[in-house]
Design a protein around this motif. Sequence first.
Motif, PDB file in Angstrom:
ATOM      1  N   THR A 147    -127.599   0.214 -71.995  1.00 60.52           N
ATOM      2  CA  THR A 147    -127.646   1.086 -70.818  1.00 60.52           C
ATOM      3  C   THR A 147    -127.142   2.448 -71.255  1.00 60.52           C
ATOM      4  O   THR A 147    -126.066   2.558 -71.840  1.00 60.52           O
TER       5      THR A 147
ATOM      6  N   SER B 281    -129.650  15.715 -76.532  1.00 58.03           N
ATOM      7  CA  SER B 281    -130.994  15.632 -77.102  1.00 58.03           C
ATOM      8  C   SER B 281    -131.413  14.192 -77.417  1.00 58.03           C
ATOM      9  O   SER B 281    -132.528  13.788 -77.082  1.00 58.03           O
TER      10      SER B 281
ATOM     11  N   ASN C 108    -116.713  10.927 -82.286  1.00 60.58           N
ATOM     12  CA  ASN C 108    -117.951  11.318 -82.933  1.00 60.58           C
ATOM     13  C   ASN C 108    -118.249  10.338 -84.072  1.00 60.58           C
ATOM     14  O   ASN C 108    -117.348   9.960 -84.808  1.00 60.58           O
TER      15      ASN C 108
ATOM     16  N   TYR D 273    -116.651  16.442 -82.159  1.00 62.49           N
ATOM     17  CA  TYR D 273    -117.347  16.617 -80.883  1.00 62.49           C
ATOM     18  C   TYR D 273    -117.762  15.273 -80.293  1.00 62.49           C
ATOM     19  O   TYR D 273    -118.313  14.420 -80.979  1.00 62.49           O
TER      20      TYR D 273
HETATM   21  C1  LIG Z   1    -118.701   3.190 -79.673  1.00 61.50           C
HETATM   22  C2  LIG Z   1    -119.526   4.000 -78.709  1.00 61.50           C
HETATM   23  C3  LIG Z   1    -120.297   3.351 -77.757  1.00 61.50           C
HETATM   24  C4  LIG Z   1    -121.059   4.091 -76.858  1.00 61.50           C
HETATM   25  N1  LIG Z   1    -121.813   3.413 -75.936  1.00 61.50           N
HETATM   26  C5  LIG Z   1    -122.588   4.096 -75.090  1.00 61.50           C
HETATM   27  C6  LIG Z   1    -123.432   3.422 -74.152  1.00 61.50           C
HETATM   28  O1  LIG Z   1    -123.471   2.202 -74.120  1.00 61.50           O
HETATM   29  N2  LIG Z   1    -124.182   4.165 -73.326  1.00 61.50           N
HETATM   30  C7  LIG Z   1    -124.167   5.535 -73.355  1.00 61.50           C
HETATM   31  O2  LIG Z   1    -124.873   6.159 -72.572  1.00 61.50           O
HETATM   32  N3  LIG Z   1    -123.388   6.209 -74.229  1.00 61.50           N
HETATM   33  C8  LIG Z   1    -122.601   5.527 -75.099  1.00 61.50           C
HETATM   34  N4  LIG Z   1    -121.824   6.224 -76.000  1.00 61.50           N
HETATM   35  C9  LIG Z   1    -121.866   7.696 -76.000  1.00 61.50           C
HETATM   36  C10 LIG Z   1    -123.119   8.189 -76.731  1.00 61.50           C
HETATM   37  O3  LIG Z   1    -123.004   7.883 -78.097  1.00 61.50           O
HETATM   38  C11 LIG Z   1    -123.269   9.716 -76.575  1.00 61.50           C
HETATM   39  O4  LIG Z   1    -123.532   9.995 -75.240  1.00 61.50           O
HETATM   40  C12 LIG Z   1    -124.404  10.258 -77.426  1.00 61.50           C
HETATM   41  O5  LIG Z   1    -124.019  10.249 -78.779  1.00 61.50           O
HETATM   42  C13 LIG Z   1    -124.786  11.656 -77.031  1.00 61.50           C
HETATM   43  O6  LIG Z   1    -125.822  12.100 -77.893  1.00 61.50           O
HETATM   44  P1  LIG Z   1    -126.841  13.227 -77.479  1.00 61.50           P
HETATM   45  O7  LIG Z   1    -127.548  13.687 -78.700  1.00 61.50           O
HETATM   46  O8  LIG Z   1    -127.713  12.761 -76.377  1.00 61.50           O
HETATM   47  O9  LIG Z   1    -125.894  14.346 -76.846  1.00 61.50           O
HETATM   48  P2  LIG Z   1    -125.270  15.660 -77.456  1.00 61.50           P
HETATM   49  O10 LIG Z   1    -124.137  16.046 -76.588  1.00 61.50           O
HETATM   50  O11 LIG Z   1    -126.362  16.655 -77.682  1.00 61.50           O
HETATM   51  O12 LIG Z   1    -124.672  15.191 -78.818  1.00 61.50           O
HETATM   52  C14 LIG Z   1    -124.976  15.719 -80.072  1.00 61.50           C
HETATM   53  C15 LIG Z   1    -124.468  14.739 -81.125  1.00 61.50           C
HETATM   54  O13 LIG Z   1    -123.045  14.621 -81.055  1.00 61.50           O
HETATM   55  C16 LIG Z   1    -122.624  13.277 -81.275  1.00 61.50           C
HETATM   56  N5  LIG Z   1    -122.007  12.750 -80.054  1.00 61.50           N
HETATM   57  C17 LIG Z   1    -122.031  13.314 -78.842  1.00 61.50           C
HETATM   58  N6  LIG Z   1    -121.341  12.578 -77.959  1.00 61.50           N
HETATM   59  C18 LIG Z   1    -120.866  11.526 -78.612  1.00 61.50           C
HETATM   60  C19 LIG Z   1    -120.069  10.388 -78.245  1.00 61.50           C
HETATM   61  N7  LIG Z   1    -119.648  10.198 -76.996  1.00 61.50           N
HETATM   62  N8  LIG Z   1    -119.748   9.501 -79.181  1.00 61.50           N
HETATM   63  C20 LIG Z   1    -120.165   9.682 -80.451  1.00 61.50           C
HETATM   64  N9  LIG Z   1    -120.935  10.708 -80.876  1.00 61.50           N
HETATM   65  C21 LIG Z   1    -121.270  11.623 -79.961  1.00 61.50           C
HETATM   66  C22 LIG Z   1    -123.871  12.518 -81.642  1.00 61.50           C
HETATM   67  O14 LIG Z   1    -124.018  12.551 -83.048  1.00 61.50           O
HETATM   68  C23 LIG Z   1    -124.959  13.315 -80.951  1.00 61.50           C
HETATM   69  O15 LIG Z   1    -126.232  13.129 -81.475  1.00 61.50           O
HETATM   70  C24 LIG Z   1    -121.037   5.509 -76.891  1.00 61.50           C
HETATM   71  C25 LIG Z   1    -120.248   6.156 -77.848  1.00 61.50           C
HETATM   72  C26 LIG Z   1    -119.490   5.426 -78.748  1.00 61.50           C
HETATM   73  C27 LIG Z   1    -118.643   6.132 -79.760  1.00 61.50           C
END
Ligand SMILES: Cc1cc2nc3c(=O)[nH]c(=O)nc-3n(C[C@H](O)[C@H](O)[C@H](O)COP(=O)(O)OP(=O)(O)OC[C@H]3O[C@@H](n4cnc5c(N)ncnc54)[C@H](O)[C@@H]3O)c2cc1C
Lengths: 277, 377
Positions: free
Chosen positions: A73, A79, A238, B305
């Motif tokens: 979910t 992005s 991250n 981040y």
């Molecule tokens: C262990 C774990 C479990 C997760 N489980 C879920 C889940 O079940 N559902 C869900 O919707 N989200 C989850 N997340 C959060 C999800 O990983 C971030 O929302 C996502 O990486 C955002 O990426 P983006 O490219 O869409 O956003 P952007 O804000 O554009 O992020 C750019 C980049 O930053 C990094 N990044 C940004 N936010 C996070 C974050 N919270 N954690 C780690 N790296 C991040 C990634 O490399 C990402 O590609 C989880 C995070 C972790 C660490």
Amino acid sequence: MSYALTPFEAEVIERHDETPDLFSLQLRLTDATRQAQYRFVPGQFNMLYLPGMGEVPISIVSDPEDRHVINHTIRKVGSVTDNLGKLQVGDRLGLRGPYGRGWPIDAAEGTDLVVVTGGLGCAPSVSFIEYALRRQSRYGHIHIIQGVKHAHDFIWRERYELWRTYPDVDVWLTADTGDTLWPGKVGPVTQFFDQLSIAPQRTSVIMCGPEGMMNAVVRDMRQRNVPDTQIWLSMERNMHCAIGSCGRCQLGAKFVCRDGPVFNFAELAPYWGHKGV
Amino acid sequence: MYISRFLPRERFDDLIEALRAAGYPIVGPQVHDQAIVFDALNHAAQLPIGIVDEQSPGRYRLHASDTNRYFDWTTGPQALKPMTFVPRETLWRSVRQPDGQLEFSAEHADMPQTAVIGIRACDLAALAIQDRHFMHGPQSDPYYVQRRERLFLVAVNCMRSSDTCFCAATGDGPKVHTGQDLSLSELDEGFILEAHTGQAREILASLSIGPADDEQLDRAETGIKQAADNQRRSLPAGPLQEKLVGAVDHPHWQTLNDRCLTCGNCTAVCPTCFCQSHVEEISLNGQETRHDRQWESCFNPDHSYIHGIVIRAERPQRYRQWLTHKFGTWEEQFGRGGCTGCGRCIAWCPVGIDVTEELAAVCSPPTLTADSGGSPS
Ligand SMILES: Cc1cc2nc3c(=O)[nH]c(=O)nc-3n(C[C@H](O)[C@H](O)[C@H](O)COP(=O)(O)OP(=O)(O)OC[C@H]3O[C@@H](n4cnc5c(N)ncnc54)[C@H](O)[C@@H]3O)c2cc1C
Ligand code: SF4
Ligand code: SF4
Ligand code: SF4
Ligand code: FES
């Protein structure tokens, strides 16, 4: 042969929009043998990959005994997640995992569970609730506490109503800001704890959400003498590699991807409550 | 006991030749752009002959000395790290087929066997630390392992320290004691060589040279001892993890706000830093992507981040991460601190911030000056 950093191809079997920015994907590894061998524990996560976009860590929410599909979910926040949200049934993506240490499904056996979720559709705790409800004989009473910012953020109302009908399960809802139709309370998640008759030595606290909320719960539960080793938190940092190599998820001496994402409070205590650690 | 042989100075090319004959391309120190760098080495004349380095906080200069020694300099900005954990490399590729299927293929490192001449004790200790991270962790890294296993290391015992060196304080030098195949001590008239592996013994044997005499061995030991004695930087008594983690609110961190540029130079030159970014490169037609990893620094805000938040948003928090990790939490992760006393982060910091001074400050009780904001919490 292949190093654990190379993804495997997965196919979207089903997709479901929960809200305008929250969706669920049912995935299956296209290599049938690999899918059959795939094992995980609730609280573990996968790295989902979209070509040209990158990889993101996403928790696994399916039941570990369901060998056919892997459910996620996901909230659209940027992005990669936006584009995961555009996938249709039959589309292909990359998947590697499972990674990390999940919830203490064995250590918590025989104890009452206090599951606290802050924010929206916090996947890690939902996976634990579903897991425990299907194996209720292994656990004691299950208290489910959900906090949201605004009443209109609340999702999965039916799911919470269903959980409420189970024996030995109670559900408590609260919002920072309520509205007229809001069935829950207004205020912090900690307001319910007095009513739970917590037996500290026989209670496991399971939580995920914003660190500020988790901090309030930790403080309250410690005052109630729940041992630090029975207070469990799922952390977010991250992540690029997910195997303890890239260093990005470090939280003190811990690699969140490998040593976590689930920690008990005793493990985090030296680092807890300080900005920018 | 290792057998010590003596190689006259004018025969150093014979050692290079013997390594080549054993199948190794050779990499060694040379002067490029006014710094010592490691590059392909064909003969002794390319070495930094009669060159010494002058290093101090924020400063690195090379000078001609009045000797004809080959190894009288101490460190350049890099040594082994770029060879084993390379600054950027491809991990895997993906191709989208016309029917929508995705194919993934792992990339493989392919470094030829390589002999490196001129590696110092601090860099060998750093290599041993990186071995623990990349080879002996729960998942060993095949890219690192491939290169690491191809190295033949000819190490040098330092007879001279720079102002920035403090390997004696970390216990890692100036005498080489881990990971070398062959070690070398330089005297005016030539080199004392010691073989530490079977392959090195064969190479030594092929040189048909005699043993070093006791007087030469004594002179080498004295030289190494002098290099240690000349070092003046020290570290707070360890272990340091608890101290540093406990110093999280120390007011001294705030002083970094006006000094540290968060440029990340210190992490780039540090031989033990292992942080990475994984990045995507996409082909023009959009059907193929390359997934690379490259060096990354905890001084970069993007490093911490997560959506909507930079965890270490403030400069002092990023400096605190570097110092606390390197000298503190490293102990729990790797069984020792992450610093081997090479001094690079001091010399290559554009504003001359000295880790040993910052450590001393945050490991001491806060001084209550008017502007430090009263009592510590
Ligand atoms: C262990 C774990 C479990 C997760 N489980 C879920 C889940 O079940 N559902 C869900 O919707 N989200 C989850 N997340 C959060 C999800 O990983 C971030 O929302 C996502 O990486 C955002 O990426 P983006 O490219 O869409 O956003 P952007 O804000 O554009 O992020 C750019 C980049 O930053 C990094 N990044 C940004 N936010 C996070 C974050 N919270 N954690 C780690 N790296 C991040 C990634 O490399 C990402 O590609 C989880 C995070 C972790 C660490
Ligand atoms: S912290 Fe500085 S002195 Fe220590 S190993 Fe790294 S670069 Fe060298
Ligand atoms: S967190 Fe900083 S100090 Fe630690 S290895 Fe990474 S870049 Fe180096
Ligand atoms: S300590 Fe020096 S080298 Fe390191 S980030 Fe700060 S200014 Fe740059
Ligand atoms: S995500 Fe790379 S070390 Fe944890």
